[in-house]
Design a protein around this motif. Structure first.
Motif, PDB file in Angstrom:
ATOM      1  N   VAL A  57       0.873  -1.171   0.000  1.00  0.00           N
ATOM      2  CA  VAL A  57       0.000   0.000   0.000  1.00  0.00           C
ATOM      3  C   VAL A  57       0.912   1.223   0.000  1.00  0.00           C
ATOM      4  N   ASP A  77       0.665  -7.601  -5.677  1.00  0.00           N
ATOM      5  CA  ASP A  77      -0.501  -6.746  -5.460  1.00  0.00           C
ATOM      6  C   ASP A  77      -0.038  -5.388  -4.929  1.00  0.00           C
ATOM      7  N   ILE A 115      -1.379  -1.256  -4.225  1.00  0.00           N
ATOM      8  CA  ILE A 115      -2.452  -0.266  -4.148  1.00  0.00           C
ATOM      9  C   ILE A 115      -1.808   1.095  -3.932  1.00  0.00           C
ATOM     10  N   LYS A 141     -13.331   4.264  -5.093  1.00  0.00           N
ATOM     11  CA  LYS A 141     -13.087   3.505  -6.325  1.00  0.00           C
ATOM     12  C   LYS A 141     -13.970   4.064  -7.456  1.00  0.00           C
ATOM     13  N   ILE A 153      -8.606   5.429  -6.684  1.00  0.00           N
ATOM     14  CA  ILE A 153      -7.799   4.294  -6.226  1.00  0.00           C
ATOM     15  C   ILE A 153      -7.162   3.619  -7.434  1.00  0.00           C
ATOM     16  N   ALA A 162      -5.192   0.217  -8.193  1.00  0.00           N
ATOM     17  CA  ALA A 162      -4.883  -1.068  -7.574  1.00  0.00           C
ATOM     18  C   ALA A 162      -4.622  -2.108  -8.647  1.00  0.00           C
ATOM     19  N   ASP A 197      -7.156  -6.272  -4.374  1.00  0.00           N
ATOM     20  CA  ASP A 197      -7.150  -4.835  -4.651  1.00  0.00           C
ATOM     21  C   ASP A 197      -8.265  -4.110  -3.908  1.00  0.00           C
TER      22      ASP A 197
END
Length: 142
Positions: free
Chosen positions: A73, A98, A100, A121, A126, A128, A133
């Motif tokens: 993140v 992954d 973000i 979102k 966002i 991701a 996500d």
């Protein structure tokens, strides 16, 4: 490297509290119709150091809530943490599968519960990549 030094935790907590108080005041104004802004635009005007410490402190809280190497993140320019179980970074590429990425105001709105993952979102706030996500199960932080 830690997202916040242990000696800075108290300052981080104070910055987080300052940000929340200012943001909740803005959110109340939005809810009562006194402004034309949507909740996804709540972003109090505070000094840069308050923002930085609030971001670092909340990333620290997230990291403690869901430790692990599987999801990174990033809240540029002030910090990044790796959370959740899952595959770690490839040794040749330090980025986990992954990732973000969030702007500081988006991250702090989510961390405080002013907005939801779905709202941000839908607003396009966002970025991701990867299977994991969605942090909605971990937010808000308090």
């Amino acid at each position: 490297m830690a997202v916040i030094r242990e000696r800075d935790l108290a300052a981080g907590r104070r910055s987080w509290d300052t940000w929340k108080m200012a943001a909740y005041d803005m959110a109340d104004a939005v809810e009562s119709g006194r402004t034309d802004h949507a909740m996804t635009e709540v972003s109090p005007r505070l000094v840069r150091t308050t923002w930085a410490m609030a971001v670092r402190y909340t990333l620290y809280l997230l990291e403690r809530r869901a430790p692990g190497p599987g999801v990174e993140v990033r809240v540029a320019p002030w910090g990044a943490v790796k959370i959740l179980d899952g595959p770690a970074s490839d040794p040749h590429n330090l980025t986990p599968p992954d990732v973000i990425e969030l702007e500081p105001d988006v991250w702090l709105r989510l961390a405080s519960g002013i907005t939801t993952w779905a709202q941000e979102k839908a607003a396009g706030h966002i970025t991701a990549v990867g299977e994991r996500d969605d942090l909605s199960a971990l937010l808000p932080l308090e």
